[in-house]
Write a protein that holds these residues in place. Structure first.
Motif, PDB file in Angstrom:
ATOM      1  N   LYS A 222     -49.687 -23.017 -30.648  1.00 36.59           N
ATOM      2  CA  LYS A 222     -48.535 -22.336 -31.233  1.00 36.59           C
ATOM      3  C   LYS A 222     -47.207 -22.912 -30.740  1.00 36.59           C
ATOM      4  N   ASP A 223     -47.068 -23.067 -29.438  1.00 33.21           N
ATOM      5  CA  ASP A 223     -45.812 -23.582 -28.881  1.00 33.21           C
ATOM      6  C   ASP A 223     -45.598 -25.043 -29.247  1.00 33.21           C
ATOM      7  N   LYS A 224     -46.695 -25.806 -29.301  1.00 35.47           N
ATOM      8  CA  LYS A 224     -46.597 -27.236 -29.591  1.00 35.47           C
ATOM      9  C   LYS A 224     -46.075 -27.473 -31.008  1.00 35.47           C
ATOM     10  N   ILE A 225     -46.528 -26.655 -31.973  1.00 34.53           N
ATOM     11  CA  ILE A 225     -46.102 -26.831 -33.365  1.00 34.53           C
ATOM     12  C   ILE A 225     -44.840 -26.030 -33.669  1.00 34.53           C
ATOM     13  N   GLY A 226     -44.381 -25.256 -32.687  1.00 33.23           N
ATOM     14  CA  GLY A 226     -43.116 -24.535 -32.842  1.00 33.23           C
ATOM     15  C   GLY A 226     -43.189 -23.322 -33.739  1.00 33.23           C
ATOM     16  N   ALA A 227     -44.368 -22.728 -33.884  1.00 33.19           N
ATOM     17  CA  ALA A 227     -44.518 -21.553 -34.746  1.00 33.19           C
ATOM     18  C   ALA A 227     -44.003 -20.301 -34.036  1.00 33.19           C
ATOM     19  N   ARG A 228     -43.203 -19.497 -34.754  1.00 37.47           N
ATOM     20  CA  ARG A 228     -42.689 -18.257 -34.164  1.00 37.47           C
ATOM     21  C   ARG A 228     -43.729 -17.142 -34.208  1.00 37.47           C
ATOM     22  N   GLU A 229     -44.564 -17.141 -35.252  1.00 41.09           N
ATOM     23  CA  GLU A 229     -45.513 -16.044 -35.432  1.00 41.09           C
ATOM     24  C   GLU A 229     -46.714 -16.528 -36.244  1.00 41.09           C
ATOM     25  N   ILE A 230     -47.870 -15.909 -35.982  1.00 41.12           N
ATOM     26  CA  ILE A 230     -49.090 -16.216 -36.740  1.00 41.12           C
ATOM     27  C   ILE A 230     -49.550 -14.939 -37.434  1.00 41.12           C
ATOM     28  N   LEU A 231     -49.588 -14.966 -38.760  1.00 37.40           N
ATOM     29  CA  LEU A 231     -50.023 -13.809 -39.539  1.00 37.40           C
ATOM     30  C   LEU A 231     -51.369 -14.115 -40.190  1.00 37.40           C
ATOM     31  N   HIS A 232     -52.182 -13.086 -40.399  1.00 33.07           N
ATOM     32  CA  HIS A 232     -53.450 -13.310 -41.089  1.00 33.07           C
ATOM     33  C   HIS A 232     -53.835 -12.090 -41.919  1.00 33.07           C
ATOM     34  N   ASP A 233     -54.634 -12.325 -42.932  1.00 41.15           N
ATOM     35  CA  ASP A 233     -55.070 -11.271 -43.843  1.00 41.15           C
ATOM     36  C   ASP A 233     -56.458 -11.632 -44.368  1.00 41.15           C
ATOM     37  N   ALA A 234     -57.451 -10.799 -44.068  1.00 41.74           N
ATOM     38  CA  ALA A 234     -58.819 -11.039 -44.538  1.00 41.74           C
ATOM     39  C   ALA A 234     -59.107 -10.297 -45.837  1.00 41.74           C
ATOM     40  N   GLY A 235     -58.138  -9.562 -46.354  1.00 39.03           N
ATOM     41  CA  GLY A 235     -58.349  -8.786 -47.577  1.00 39.03           C
ATOM     42  C   GLY A 235     -57.907  -9.517 -48.827  1.00 39.03           C
ATOM     43  N   VAL A 236     -58.316 -10.786 -48.944  1.00 34.01           N
ATOM     44  CA  VAL A 236     -57.934 -11.592 -50.102  1.00 34.01           C
ATOM     45  C   VAL A 236     -59.181 -12.177 -50.761  1.00 34.01           C
ATOM     46  N   ALA A 237     -59.014 -12.646 -51.985  1.00 33.81           N
ATOM     47  CA  ALA A 237     -60.105 -13.288 -52.716  1.00 33.81           C
ATOM     48  C   ALA A 237     -59.518 -14.365 -53.618  1.00 33.81           C
ATOM     49  N   LYS A 238     -60.364 -15.288 -54.021  1.00 30.29           N
ATOM     50  CA  LYS A 238     -59.939 -16.383 -54.893  1.00 30.29           C
ATOM     51  C   LYS A 238     -60.648 -16.255 -56.233  1.00 30.29           C
ATOM     52  N   VAL A 239     -59.877 -16.288 -57.312  1.00 32.41           N
ATOM     53  CA  VAL A 239     -60.456 -16.313 -58.659  1.00 32.41           C
ATOM     54  C   VAL A 239     -60.047 -17.630 -59.310  1.00 32.41           C
ATOM     55  N   SER A 240     -60.975 -18.218 -60.067  1.00 32.77           N
ATOM     56  CA  SER A 240     -60.732 -19.546 -60.634  1.00 32.77           C
ATOM     57  C   SER A 240     -61.186 -19.606 -62.078  1.00 32.77           C
ATOM     58  N   VAL A 241     -60.396 -20.269 -62.915  1.00 35.25           N
ATOM     59  CA  VAL A 241     -60.827 -20.604 -64.273  1.00 35.25           C
ATOM     60  C   VAL A 241     -61.158 -22.086 -64.279  1.00 35.25           C
ATOM     61  N   ILE A 242     -62.292 -22.443 -64.916  1.00 35.94           N
ATOM     62  CA  ILE A 242     -62.847 -23.786 -64.805  1.00 35.94           C
ATOM     63  C   ILE A 242     -63.247 -24.293 -66.183  1.00 35.94           C
ATOM     64  N   GLY A 243     -62.999 -25.575 -66.440  1.00 35.02           N
ATOM     65  CA  GLY A 243     -63.441 -26.154 -67.699  1.00 35.02           C
ATOM     66  C   GLY A 243     -62.954 -27.573 -67.883  1.00 35.02           C
ATOM     67  N   VAL A 244     -63.830 -28.465 -68.328  1.00 42.59           N
ATOM     68  CA  VAL A 244     -63.419 -29.855 -68.573  1.00 42.59           C
ATOM     69  C   VAL A 244     -62.447 -29.929 -69.744  1.00 42.59           C
ATOM     70  N   GLY A 245     -62.412 -28.887 -70.591  1.00 40.23           N
ATOM     71  CA  GLY A 245     -61.493 -28.867 -71.723  1.00 40.23           C
ATOM     72  C   GLY A 245     -60.040 -28.766 -71.311  1.00 40.23           C
ATOM     73  N   MET A 246     -59.775 -28.415 -70.045  1.00 40.02           N
ATOM     74  CA  MET A 246     -58.385 -28.328 -69.565  1.00 40.02           C
ATOM     75  C   MET A 246     -57.664 -29.664 -69.678  1.00 40.02           C
ATOM     76  N   ARG A 247     -58.431 -30.747 -69.623  1.00 40.13           N
ATOM     77  CA  ARG A 247     -57.796 -32.071 -69.697  1.00 40.13           C
ATOM     78  C   ARG A 247     -57.085 -32.283 -71.032  1.00 40.13           C
ATOM     79  N   ASN A 248     -57.581 -31.625 -72.074  1.00 43.04           N
ATOM     80  CA  ASN A 248     -57.049 -31.858 -73.419  1.00 43.04           C
ATOM     81  C   ASN A 248     -56.352 -30.648 -74.020  1.00 43.04           C
ATOM     82  N   HIS A 249     -56.230 -29.563 -73.265  1.00 39.06           N
ATOM     83  CA  HIS A 249     -55.577 -28.363 -73.785  1.00 39.06           C
ATOM     84  C   HIS A 249     -54.396 -27.996 -72.882  1.00 39.06           C
ATOM     85  N   SER A 250     -53.285 -27.668 -73.487  1.00 39.35           N
ATOM     86  CA  SER A 250     -52.121 -27.208 -72.725  1.00 39.35           C
ATOM     87  C   SER A 250     -52.098 -25.680 -72.714  1.00 39.35           C
ATOM     88  N   GLY A 251     -51.352 -25.131 -71.765  1.00 38.83           N
ATOM     89  CA  GLY A 251     -51.143 -23.692 -71.748  1.00 38.83           C
ATOM     90  C   GLY A 251     -52.187 -22.887 -71.019  1.00 38.83           C
TER      91      GLY A 251
END
Length: 318
Positions: A222-251
């Motif tokens: 912490k001191d070496k990288i100069g961080a003032r504070e370390i925060l953490h949160d385990a109440g999160v999740a990741k949602v993802s949309v996936i598809g090879v069609g993204m290469r050819n579709h906008s929006g």
């Protein structure tokens, strides 16, 4: 090799298997394990059974590798939380890799990597029925017709934020090198713009099981990288949309973000690749976010399923 518990496959003695097949119609081969050059037993680690099967199929130049499991194929999302989830007839290796890495538990990542490397078609089927499952194969033009192929989620996420880190060359390396040496996997990373004080905030995610080890490492530096504070949160999740069609579709991003906005779901971190958009959200909104995104991209639409069937018929005719 000799990485016991997480060994990599160096070779398969396929000549021996071919010799036995001259006298027998069916062979049972123990998966998940092998031996090193001194014939000591070793295991392949997580996903070793699927990896063994695909590796054998590659070594034997098999037409297809059938994986029998407790589900009857790969769905557009988890059918346990979205009743509109639809089984896909085909999915590209890259899409399956992304879905596996984003939380889908149908196939392990290593087996899909092996299948892609050696071009082994994998048929995911149910142990309990004779119904066709999902083919994991090379990408073709029909797969690009759909904007998005699936929605995946991962609740095994924890967010860590380093506040007021010195914004200078080497700061990021000073943070992530000791974490890497501890074999902790870092996923999403966001660095805020530098402030006039020459400091910034750094946010990233790690698996929930690694949060204590990560915090202990960060406290030491912490001191070496100069961080003032370390925060953490385990109440999160990741949602993802996936598809090879993204290469050819906008929006795609606009549709995803607008859908989450309508449900008042706040996005904490965004991560993208050529065929994936991932959002970190509060864990309590995971199921709602999955259903919302699934509906927004029409993944349960039977018209889309009919279009897939039509495209597959044309492929078979050719």
């Amino acid at each position: 090799d000799r990485s016991f518990g997480k060994a990599r496959i160096l070779d398969i003695e396929h000549e021996y298997i071919f010799d036995i097949l001259k006298n027998y119609d069916v062979l049972a081969v123990a998966g998940f394990q092998g031996c090193d050059c001194e014939r000591r037993i070793t295991t392949l680690g997580r996903g070793g059974s699927d990896t063994s099967a695909v590796a054998l199929a590659a070594a034997l130049d098999a037409e297809v590798c059938e994986i029998y499991t407790d589900v009857d194929g790969v769905y557009t999302t988890d059918p346990n939380i979205c009743s509109q989830a639809r089984k896909m007839k085909k999915i590209a290796y890259d899409e399956m890799l992304e879905m596996a890495s984003m939380g889908a538990k149908v196939l392990q990542i290593r087996s899909v990597e092996f299948a892609k490397k050696y071009n082994v078609p994998v048929h995911v089927r149910s142990t309990f029925t004779q119904n066709p499952g999902t083919l994991v194969v090379q990408e073709d033009k029909s797969m690009e017709a759909a904007m998005v192929s699936g929605v995946a989620y991962d609740k095994d996420q924890a967010r860590i934020t380093l506040v007021d880190v010195v914004d200078a060359p080497g700061s990021a390396a000073g943070i992530f090198e000791p974490i890497s040496r501890a074999n902790i996997v870092v996923d999403m990373i966001v660095q805020n713009p530098s402030r006039e004080s020459g400091r910034t905030d750094m946010t990233f995610t790690v698996p929930k099981g690694s949060i204590e080890d990560t915090l202990n490492i960060l406290k030491k530096i912490k001191d070496k990288i100069g961080a003032r504070e370390i925060l953490h949160d385990a109440g999160v999740a990741k949602v993802s949309v996936i598809g090879v069609g993204m290469r050819n579709h906008s929006g795609v991003a606009a549709i995803a973000f607008s859908a989450l906005k309508k449900e008042n779901i706040n996005i904490q971190i965004i991560s993208t690749s050529e065929i994936k958009i991932s959002c970190l959200i509060e864990e309590k909104y995971t199921e709602l976010a999955v259903r919302t995104l699934h509906e927004a991209f029409g993944l349960g639409d039977m018209q889309e399923a009919a279009a897939e069937d039509k495209a597959q018929c044309k492929d078979e005719e050719r």
